[in-house]
Design a protein around this motif. Structure first.
Motif, PDB file in Angstrom:
ATOM      1  N   PRO A  58       0.797  -1.351   0.074  1.00 32.86           N
ATOM      2  CA  PRO A  58       0.018  -0.025   0.080  1.00 32.86           C
ATOM      3  C   PRO A  58       0.912   1.179   0.035  1.00 32.86           C
ATOM      4  CG  PRO A  58      -0.734  -1.555   1.841  1.00 32.86           C
ATOM      5  CD  PRO A  58       0.367  -2.171   1.124  1.00 32.86           C
ATOM      6  N   LEU A  59       1.914   1.239   0.646  1.00 36.69           N
ATOM      7  CA  LEU A  59       2.762   2.457   0.650  1.00 36.69           C
ATOM      8  C   LEU A  59       3.389   2.727  -0.797  1.00 36.69           C
ATOM      9  CD1 LEU A  59       4.792   1.929   3.982  1.00 36.69           C
ATOM     10  CD2 LEU A  59       2.724   2.938   3.664  1.00 36.69           C
ATOM     11  N   ILE A  60       3.827   1.400  -1.339  1.00 37.33           N
ATOM     12  CA  ILE A  60       4.273   1.776  -2.757  1.00 37.33           C
ATOM     13  C   ILE A  60       3.427   2.156  -3.769  1.00 37.33           C
ATOM     14  CG2 ILE A  60       5.252   0.048  -4.919  1.00 37.33           C
ATOM     15  CD1 ILE A  60       6.634  -1.561  -2.787  1.00 37.33           C
ATOM     16  N   ILE A  61       2.182   1.837  -3.636  1.00 36.74           N
ATOM     17  CA  ILE A  61       0.911   2.020  -4.497  1.00 36.74           C
ATOM     18  C   ILE A  61       0.484   3.536  -4.264  1.00 36.74           C
ATOM     19  CG2 ILE A  61      -1.507   1.973  -4.817  1.00 36.74           C
ATOM     20  CD1 ILE A  61      -0.942  -1.187  -4.329  1.00 36.74           C
ATOM     21  N   ALA A  62       0.656   4.050  -2.986  1.00 34.51           N
ATOM     22  CA  ALA A  62       0.434   5.268  -2.825  1.00 34.51           C
ATOM     23  C   ALA A  62       1.517   6.464  -3.403  1.00 34.51           C
ATOM     24  CB  ALA A  62       0.487   5.606  -1.196  1.00 34.51           C
ATOM     25  N   GLN A  63       2.762   5.835  -3.714  1.00 27.79           N
ATOM     26  CA  GLN A  63       3.858   6.465  -4.339  1.00 27.79           C
ATOM     27  C   GLN A  63       3.759   6.416  -5.863  1.00 27.79           C
ATOM     28  OE1 GLN A  63       5.209   8.936  -2.772  1.00 27.79           O
ATOM     29  NE2 GLN A  63       4.714   8.422  -0.769  1.00 27.79           N
ATOM     30  N   GLY A  64       2.699   5.772  -6.334  1.00 32.27           N
ATOM     31  CA  GLY A  64       2.752   5.485  -7.828  1.00 32.27           C
ATOM     32  C   GLY A  64       3.033   4.123  -8.510  1.00 32.27           C
ATOM     33  N   GLY A  65       3.238   3.216  -7.457  1.00 32.45           N
ATOM     34  CA  GLY A  65       3.109   1.894  -7.819  1.00 32.45           C
ATOM     35  C   GLY A  65       4.790   1.224  -7.869  1.00 32.45           C
ATOM     36  N   ILE A  66       4.842   0.031  -8.102  1.00 31.46           N
ATOM     37  CA  ILE A  66       6.095  -0.667  -8.288  1.00 31.46           C
ATOM     38  C   ILE A  66       7.040  -0.097  -9.477  1.00 31.46           C
ATOM     39  CG2 ILE A  66       7.236  -3.018  -8.988  1.00 31.46           C
ATOM     40  CD1 ILE A  66       5.061  -4.319  -7.128  1.00 31.46           C
ATOM     41  N   GLU A  67       6.404   0.577 -10.528  1.00 22.77           N
ATOM     42  CA  GLU A  67       7.303   0.992 -11.482  1.00 22.77           C
ATOM     43  C   GLU A  67       7.952   2.219 -11.179  1.00 22.77           C
ATOM     44  OE1 GLU A  67       3.043   2.405 -12.214  1.00 22.77           O
ATOM     45  OE2 GLU A  67       4.096   0.357 -11.727  1.00 22.77           O
ATOM     46  N   LYS A  68       7.719   2.872  -9.930  1.00 22.56           N
ATOM     47  CA  LYS A  68       8.522   4.010  -9.478  1.00 22.56           C
ATOM     48  C   LYS A  68       9.498   3.667  -8.469  1.00 22.56           C
ATOM     49  CE  LYS A  68       5.803   7.338 -11.293  1.00 22.56           C
ATOM     50  NZ  LYS A  68       6.090   8.225 -12.275  1.00 22.56           N
ATOM     51  N   ILE A  69       9.787   2.525  -8.210  1.00 22.73           N
ATOM     52  CA  ILE A  69      10.690   1.852  -7.169  1.00 22.73           C
ATOM     53  C   ILE A  69      11.900   1.540  -7.777  1.00 22.73           C
ATOM     54  CG2 ILE A  69      11.159   0.279  -5.194  1.00 22.73           C
ATOM     55  CD1 ILE A  69       8.879   2.416  -4.614  1.00 22.73           C
ATOM     56  N   LYS A  70      13.023   1.993  -7.684  1.00 19.37           N
ATOM     57  CA  LYS A  70      14.133   1.557  -8.260  1.00 19.37           C
ATOM     58  C   LYS A  70      14.834   0.295  -7.740  1.00 19.37           C
ATOM     59  CE  LYS A  70      18.387   2.793 -10.289  1.00 19.37           C
ATOM     60  NZ  LYS A  70      19.070   1.465 -10.275  1.00 19.37           N
ATOM     61  N   GLY A  71      14.785   0.015  -6.347  1.00 19.03           N
ATOM     62  CA  GLY A  71      15.329  -1.159  -5.886  1.00 19.03           C
ATOM     63  C   GLY A  71      14.801  -1.179  -4.308  1.00 19.03           C
ATOM     64  N   ILE A  72      15.108  -2.224  -3.399  1.00 15.38           N
ATOM     65  CA  ILE A  72      14.903  -2.351  -2.219  1.00 15.38           C
ATOM     66  C   ILE A  72      16.172  -2.847  -1.555  1.00 15.38           C
ATOM     67  CG2 ILE A  72      13.842  -3.932  -0.317  1.00 15.38           C
ATOM     68  CD1 ILE A  72      11.565  -4.785  -2.471  1.00 15.38           C
ATOM     69  N   GLY A  73      16.441  -2.226  -0.411  1.00 17.03           N
ATOM     70  CA  GLY A  73      17.746  -2.375   0.334  1.00 17.03           C
ATOM     71  C   GLY A  73      17.201  -2.872   1.805  1.00 17.03           C
ATOM     72  N   ILE A  74      17.996  -3.876   2.316  1.00 20.69           N
ATOM     73  CA  ILE A  74      17.596  -4.418   3.536  1.00 20.69           C
ATOM     74  C   ILE A  74      18.693  -4.663   4.262  1.00 20.69           C
ATOM     75  CG2 ILE A  74      16.846  -6.741   4.771  1.00 20.69           C
ATOM     76  CD1 ILE A  74      15.400  -7.504   1.911  1.00 20.69           C
ATOM     77  N   GLY A  75      18.711  -4.123   5.591  1.00 24.64           N
ATOM     78  CA  GLY A  75      19.661  -4.410   6.832  1.00 24.64           C
ATOM     79  C   GLY A  75      19.152  -5.421   7.469  1.00 24.64           C
ATOM     80  N   ALA A  76      19.893  -6.279   7.725  1.00 26.57           N
ATOM     81  CA  ALA A  76      19.486  -7.641   8.692  1.00 26.57           C
ATOM     82  C   ALA A  76      20.553  -8.398   9.378  1.00 26.57           C
ATOM     83  CB  ALA A  76      18.907  -8.832   7.615  1.00 26.57           C
ATOM     84  N   PRO A  77      20.256  -8.770  10.550  1.00 29.04           N
ATOM     85  CA  PRO A  77      21.449  -9.512  11.328  1.00 29.04           C
ATOM     86  C   PRO A  77      21.913 -10.454  10.480  1.00 29.04           C
ATOM     87  CG  PRO A  77      19.164  -9.441  12.802  1.00 29.04           C
ATOM     88  CD  PRO A  77      19.062  -8.859  11.372  1.00 29.04           C
ATOM     89  N   ASN A  78      23.261 -10.711  10.591  1.00 29.22           N
ATOM     90  CA  ASN A  78      23.910 -11.698   9.784  1.00 29.22           C
ATOM     91  C   ASN A  78      23.576 -11.827   8.206  1.00 29.22           C
ATOM     92  OD1 ASN A  78      24.591 -12.738  12.341  1.00 29.22           O
ATOM     93  ND2 ASN A  78      24.943 -14.817  11.835  1.00 29.22           N
ATOM     94  N   GLY A  79      23.414 -10.412   7.741  1.00 33.91           N
ATOM     95  CA  GLY A  79      22.926 -10.299   6.303  1.00 33.91           C
ATOM     96  C   GLY A  79      24.394 -10.446   5.567  1.00 33.91           C
ATOM     97  N   ASN A  80      24.390 -11.149   4.450  1.00 27.12           N
ATOM     98  CA  ASN A  80      25.466 -11.102   3.568  1.00 27.12           C
ATOM     99  C   ASN A  80      25.406 -10.451   2.416  1.00 27.12           C
ATOM    100  OD1 ASN A  80      27.470 -11.966   1.844  1.00 27.12           O
ATOM    101  ND2 ASN A  80      28.092 -14.029   2.940  1.00 27.12           N
ATOM    102  N   TYR A  81      26.138  -9.252   1.985  1.00 27.79           N
ATOM    103  CA  TYR A  81      25.935  -8.162   1.205  1.00 27.79           C
ATOM    104  C   TYR A  81      26.336  -9.071  -0.470  1.00 27.79           C
ATOM    105  CZ  TYR A  81      27.217  -4.188  -1.821  1.00 27.79           C
ATOM    106  OH  TYR A  81      27.153  -3.404  -2.709  1.00 27.79           O
ATOM    107  N   TYR A  82      27.227 -10.050  -0.187  1.00 26.80           N
ATOM    108  CA  TYR A  82      27.574 -10.724  -1.364  1.00 26.80           C
ATOM    109  C   TYR A  82      26.794 -11.691  -2.026  1.00 26.80           C
ATOM    110  CZ  TYR A  82      32.215  -9.041  -0.298  1.00 26.80           C
ATOM    111  OH  TYR A  82      33.466  -8.092  -0.282  1.00 26.80           O
ATOM    112  N   SER A  83      25.760 -12.353  -1.055  1.00 27.70           N
ATOM    113  CA  SER A  83      25.017 -13.413  -1.551  1.00 27.70           C
ATOM    114  C   SER A  83      23.450 -13.089  -1.485  1.00 27.70           C
ATOM    115  CB  SER A  83      25.151 -14.589  -0.774  1.00 27.70           C
ATOM    116  OG  SER A  83      24.947 -14.552   0.576  1.00 27.70           O
ATOM    117  N   GLY A  84      23.279 -11.933  -0.660  1.00 29.85           N
ATOM    118  CA  GLY A  84      21.882 -11.633  -0.468  1.00 29.85           C
ATOM    119  C   GLY A  84      21.062 -12.646   0.537  1.00 29.85           C
ATOM    120  N   THR A  85      21.973 -13.500   1.443  1.00 31.55           N
ATOM    121  CA  THR A  85      21.255 -14.090   2.328  1.00 31.55           C
ATOM    122  C   THR A  85      21.478 -13.460   3.785  1.00 31.55           C
ATOM    123  OG1 THR A  85      23.374 -15.603   2.416  1.00 31.55           O
ATOM    124  CG2 THR A  85      21.469 -16.174   0.899  1.00 31.55           C
ATOM    125  N   ILE A  86      20.471 -14.280   4.739  1.00 35.36           N
ATOM    126  CA  ILE A  86      20.729 -14.226   6.112  1.00 35.36           C
ATOM    127  C   ILE A  86      21.364 -15.557   6.761  1.00 35.36           C
ATOM    128  CG2 ILE A  86      19.705 -14.090   8.420  1.00 35.36           C
ATOM    129  CD1 ILE A  86      17.634 -12.185   7.045  1.00 35.36           C
TER     130      ILE A  86
END
Length: 326
Positions: A58-86
């Motif tokens: 709903p937050l994405i839609i309120a800003q014009g939809g998925i086509e307006k979103i360049k990407g998603i960044g996630i910060g997570a415990p034991n998050g691996n930048y290289y593999s995208g895994t926790i």
């Protein structure tokens, strides 16, 4: 950095041991809208991703939809930048290796990057907060656990495997150290996280008989906030808990200074906002234990960003660099 105005927004997601906070961020680093879910509520990572997406869409839609979103960044415990895994995160309910970035990409069709939550907070602090303009600093996050983001020469240190910067798991007590969530004994995190403060309170209350406001709370329910509230009211035992915690953290920081000679150490999280109760013992122990050549050179700062903002903004900064999913 060519942001491209056809996709003017990114999403930042901060996964904490207790809460997950997410927000839509524009090119200026303004969080336009945000939401949260309880991390621990979901037994599987699939249920968790479904719930976050349900609240995020709903937050994405309120800003014009998925086509307006360049990407998603996630910060997570034991998050691996290289593999995208926790991977094997001790404070999260899902065990093993979780391909979280791929799960979000599959669900939303938006390219997704992931890093350690403390690394994300460091990027946020460097871009928008107390570390603006600094090329060498260490971010210490004091939450459910103790995390760290190490920045050297303007770059986050990831190491060869994506996991560098686990300063919360430096062992501070070799003999009879507390069991840590990681399974080892005596880690800094077992003492200086918010949960560590509560453990110290329970231990002292059990070992001692002196009066304390904390005795009015069931031992298993005590939080670091309760300890702070008691300290403010002049409770000597609560103040002693902060003194013990801050001293241990200051001793650890003195060792960290010897490693990378940072311009500043930035403390982030609820515990860092306990003012002089925590900062004075940290500074005192840091000064007493740091190598002579480093004395007085490293500033001890508290994050300038609101609790959730540093990690959300830092995570979102990852997303500007992402390429579109073909």
């Amino acid at each position: 950095m060519n942001l491209g105005m056809e996709k003017p927004y990114v999403v930042g997601i901060d996964i904490g041991g207790t809460n997950t906070v997410f927000g839509i961020v524009d090119t200026r680093g303004t969080i336009l809208s945000s939401g949260a879910v309880k991390t621990q509520t979901y037994a599987t990572a699939t249920e968790y991703v479904d719930e976050v997406c349900k609240n995020l869409l709903p937050l994405i839609i309120a800003q014009g939809g998925i086509e307006k979103i360049k990407g998603i960044g996630i910060g997570a415990p034991n998050g691996n930048y290289y593999s995208g895994t926790i991977e094997f995160a001790p404070n999260l309910p899902w065990k093993g290796i979780i391909p979280l970035a791929a799960m979000f990409e599959e669900k939303l069709g938006i390219p997704t990057a992931l890093t350690n939550d403390a690394n994300a907070a460091a990027v946020g602090e460097m871009t928008y907060g107390a570390a603006r303009g600094m090329k060498d600093f260490i971010m210490i996050t004091l939450g459910t656990g103790v995390g760290s983001g190490i920045v050297i020469n303007g770059q986050v240190v990831y190491g060869h495997d994506g996991f560098a910067g686990e300063l919360g798991h430096v062992i501070m007590r070799r003999d009879n150290g507390r069991v840590c969530g990681c399974g080892r004994h005596g880690c800094l995190e077992a003492y200086c996280s918010a949960t560590g403060v509560a453990r110290t309170a329970r231990e002292l209350l059990a070992a001692r008989t002196d009066s304390s406001l904390l005795r009015n709370i069931p031992a298993e329910s005590i939080t670091s906030k309760d300890v702070y509230d008691a300290a403010v009211q002049g409770d000597m035992l609560a103040q002693e808990i902060f003194n013990f915690t801050g001293t241990l953290l200051g001793e650890a920081l003195a060792d960290f200074v010897a490693f990378s000679s940072p311009e500043a150490i930035v403390l982030f999280g609820g515990l860092a906002k306990s003012g002089d109760y925590i900062m004075n013992p940290i500074q005192k122990a840091l000064d007493a234990n740091v190598l002579t050549i480093f004395k007085g050179k490293t500033k001890l700062l508290v994050s300038e960003l609101k609790d959730s903002d540093a990690a959300v903004l830092g995570a979102s900064a990852l997303a500007w660099e992402l390429k579109e999913i073909k």
